[in-house]
Design an enzyme around this catalytic site. Structure first.
Site, PDB file in Angstrom:
ATOM      1  N   HIS A 127       0.831  -1.219   0.000  1.00 42.15           N
ATOM      2  CA  HIS A 127       0.000   0.000   0.000  1.00 42.15           C
ATOM      3  C   HIS A 127       0.858   1.259   0.000  1.00 42.15           C
ATOM      4  O   HIS A 127       1.970   1.254   0.524  1.00 42.15           O
ATOM      5  CB  HIS A 127      -0.926   0.002   1.211  1.00 42.15           C
ATOM      6  N   ASP A 153       6.404   1.447   6.926  1.00 39.24           N
ATOM      7  CA  ASP A 153       5.028   1.000   6.649  1.00 39.24           C
ATOM      8  C   ASP A 153       4.307   2.016   5.772  1.00 39.24           C
ATOM      9  O   ASP A 153       3.639   2.892   6.287  1.00 39.24           O
ATOM     10  CB  ASP A 153       4.304   0.806   7.990  1.00 39.24           C
ATOM     11  N   GLU A 190      -4.530   1.108   5.231  1.00 39.41           N
ATOM     12  CA  GLU A 190      -4.601   1.479   6.650  1.00 39.41           C
ATOM     13  C   GLU A 190      -6.033   1.653   7.137  1.00 39.41           C
ATOM     14  O   GLU A 190      -6.276   1.792   8.335  1.00 39.41           O
ATOM     15  CB  GLU A 190      -3.774   2.755   6.911  1.00 39.41           C
TER      16      GLU A 190
HETATM   17 ZN   LIG Z   1       1.264  -1.360   6.306  1.00 34.88          ZN
END
Ligand SMILES: [Zn+2]
Length: 417
Positions: A109, A138, A173
């Protein structure tokens, strides 16, 4: 880098193997991964320094433009499709066609949990081999890993795969509601799926938890608490009774947890409450646990403390798990062999988070084989202290490039049905 890997490096050195230097010299892929590092760092900085909080249309579009250009420059056909369900941002799907017959999906992502202004307040920086900035691990490290692993293949003139598909989604998310169908659709066409969330040590992930939401609704009868309390049926008391009865729905052996986290009930101090409700969080890795928890709970709630109340227990499904399975394990073993060439040990782990790997996994099928946390090693996710281990860049680039090359060439390992 984990303590274990320090130990292994030390042991190898004592045994007379100096792991990185000579291997690097002998291994053109590792050499290319090392050569790719400066370009990786530039891409990483560029991506981290643009806010892409989930729903941030402008930021997501900005990063989309960068990623699309990069993928096109690598020779891919790129399609950009609006995420489903009115979710902001696009799913970016890039395809490279090769000369082989094995199909790969690399996905991660490009949204983060951080709001506007975050990147300006704490831009990308590297200190003592740690990189910082919003989403640095992340999953902007994962985006850069995919882009530069493809660059390594291109530099080595390798096209032995069947197809290499890349999916960058804008909404992980917040549960990937606008991309989960796309992930499942693309995954079904693959032999292998690599997902690039960050591991918290030198590890790849063979199992992730699924997430469900549990609900408990109690209906009683209201009455005046002063003049006629005996006519009421107190929904809060019944809810309390049920929560105590339902406090043990988890199964430690199977890794299932059920935790009640929200309660609602009552309107006025002088009224016996008519309704009360609770919500909770369920994590599981065994697909059969949905039915087990549902059946068990529905049996338990038939036992009431307050007569004439109704109680309803239900489960809403969230991200499915990537359950432990032989295909993922076989991929992890191959990854461990490859990673050893960099002088590092690699763990194969199960993690308690839920990730998009769950949408890629096809129950009761040997393909695709799914491997999670192929991204950059990091920690402190979703907090201002988030960091990534910059020393993991080269080993991780090498791992991805080499996995694609080896799996493209081999007919053993994970067998096609
Ligand atoms: Zn992630």
């Amino acid at each position: 880098m984990s303590r274990t890997s320090h130990f292994i490096v030390a042991v190898l050195a004592l045994c007379g193997f100096a792991p990185v230097g000579p291997v690097a010299a002998a291994d053109p892929i590792l050499k290319q991964a090392e050569a790719e590092r400066p370009a990786f760092m530039e891409t990483w900085q560029q991506l981290v320094d643009i806010d892409t909080g989930t729903g941030d249309k402008e930021g997501l579009a900005h990063v989309e433009g960068i990623l699309v250009d990069r993928l096109k420059a690598l020779g891919a056909d790129v399609a950009v499709e609006p995420a489903a369900a009115g979710v902001a941002g696009n799913n970016i799907v890039a395809t490279l066609k090769g000369s082989g017959d094995r199909n790969f999906l690399l996905m991660v992502h490009y949204d983060t949990v951080f709001g506007e202004g975050e990147a300006a307040a704490r831009p990308f920086r590297v200190e003592n081999d740690r990189a910082y900035g919003p989403g640095v691990a992340d999953a902007k490290g994962g985006l850069a890993t995919i882009v530069h692993a493809l660059a390594i293949l291109k530099a080595l003139d390798f096209d032995g795969y069947g197809t290499l598909t890349v999916l960058f989604n804008p909404d992980e998310e917040k549960g990937s509601t606008g991309s989960r169908d796309k992930i499942a659709e693309l995954a079904k066409q693959q032999d292998y799926v690599f997902s690039y969330e960050p591991p918290d040590s030198d590890a790849v992930t063979v199992a992730t938890n699924g997430i469900n939401y549990v609900f408990l609704d109690v209906k009683g009868r209201s009455s005046h608490a002063g003049s006629a309390p005996e006519e009421g049926r107190n929904a809060i008391i019944e809810l309390a009774h049920q929560l105590l009865q339902l406090n043990d729905l988890g199964d430690a052996d199977k890794g299932t947890t059920v935790n009640w986290t929200i309660v609602h009930g009552g309107a006025k101090r002088n009224i016996i409450p008519e309704v009360a409700s609770a919500e909770g969080d369920m994590r599981y890795s065994d697909i059969g646990e949905y039915d087990r928890v549902l059946n068990e709970a529905q049996g338990i709630v038939e036992d009431h403390l307050i007569p004439d109340t109704t109680v309803e227990f239900r489960i809403q499904q969230g991200r499915p798990p990537l359950p432990k399975n032989p295909a993922s394990m076989a991929l992890a073993e191959r990854a461990q062999d490859i990673y050893r060439q960099t002088g590092h040990d690699l763990d194969a782990i199960a993690m308690r988070f839920g990730t998009d790997a769950g949408y890629a996994y096809v129950p009761d099928s040997e393909t695709p084989a799914v491997l999670e946390t192929m991204g950059i090693v990091g920690g402190g996710l979703h907090s201002p202290d988030e960091f990534a281990d910059a020393t993991s860049v080269v080993p991780r680039l090498y791992l991805s490039a080499r996995m694609i090359m080896d799996l493209s060439r081999s007919n053993e390992g994970v067998a096609r049905p």
